[in-house]
Write a protein that holds these residues in place. Sequence first.
Motif, PDB file in Angstrom:
ATOM      1  N   SER A   1       5.252  -5.100   6.368  1.00  0.00           N
ATOM      2  CA  SER A   1       5.725  -4.640   5.051  1.00  0.00           C
ATOM      3  C   SER A   1       7.079  -5.264   4.720  1.00  0.00           C
ATOM      4  O   SER A   1       7.311  -5.674   3.575  1.00  0.00           O
ATOM      5  CB  SER A   1       5.826  -3.122   5.024  1.00  0.00           C
TER       6      SER A   1
ATOM      7  N   ASP B   1       0.874  -1.184   0.000  1.00  0.00           N
ATOM      8  CA  ASP B   1       0.000   0.000   0.000  1.00  0.00           C
ATOM      9  C   ASP B   1       0.908   1.230   0.000  1.00  0.00           C
ATOM     10  O   ASP B   1       1.982   1.221   0.631  1.00  0.00           O
ATOM     11  CB  ASP B   1      -0.886   0.017   1.254  1.00  0.00           C
TER      12      ASP B   1
ATOM     13  N   ARG C   1       2.199   2.398   3.416  1.00  0.00           N
ATOM     14  CA  ARG C   1       3.163   1.472   4.028  1.00  0.00           C
ATOM     15  C   ARG C   1       4.518   1.530   3.310  1.00  0.00           C
ATOM     16  O   ARG C   1       5.575   1.485   3.947  1.00  0.00           O
ATOM     17  CB  ARG C   1       2.613   0.061   4.019  1.00  0.00           C
TER      18      ARG C   1
END
Length: 177
Positions: free
Chosen positions: A167, A129, A132
Amino acid sequence: MDDPVAALIAKCAASDRAAFRALYRDTSAKLMGVLLRMLRERAEAEDALQEVYTRVWLRAGRYDPAKGRGMTWLIAVARNLAIDRLRARPDRPSDDGLDSVPDTAPRAETRLVALGEAQRMADCFATLDPDRADAVKGAYLNGLSYVDLAARHAVPLNTMRTWLRRSLLKLKECLET
């Protein structure tokens, strides 16, 4: 095609001294230029030129006019001799001292691999995303603290830690495939 140098070499193969003198007269300036360019020292080039003509006198019978022009063969003899002399020289440091400075620049292959890895990394970041990805870049590329990142993205500190941990795991998984 007429090749006067080839004719002189053929006569030298038959031990014709007059032809050898003519060959020297007609070709020595060119060969001296080749030797000077390669050896860069006049005295050594003069010695090498003498040795070239000794080799020519002894090996003239090996010259094959079907394989090339006479001058080309003479230049090859001179060039090979110059290369032998250059290889026999002891390693001498240059005047500027740059011979002892290592070349730290990455080689072409290393740069290509790095470029490919950078593209893979960019592709993997694209799977995250955007917020992130920005947090990971902020933490690991820009050196921002977790507190700064949490404030920047308006999330609690523990949420920021979770974003970063998840992440990184997603990036690792992407890079391993």
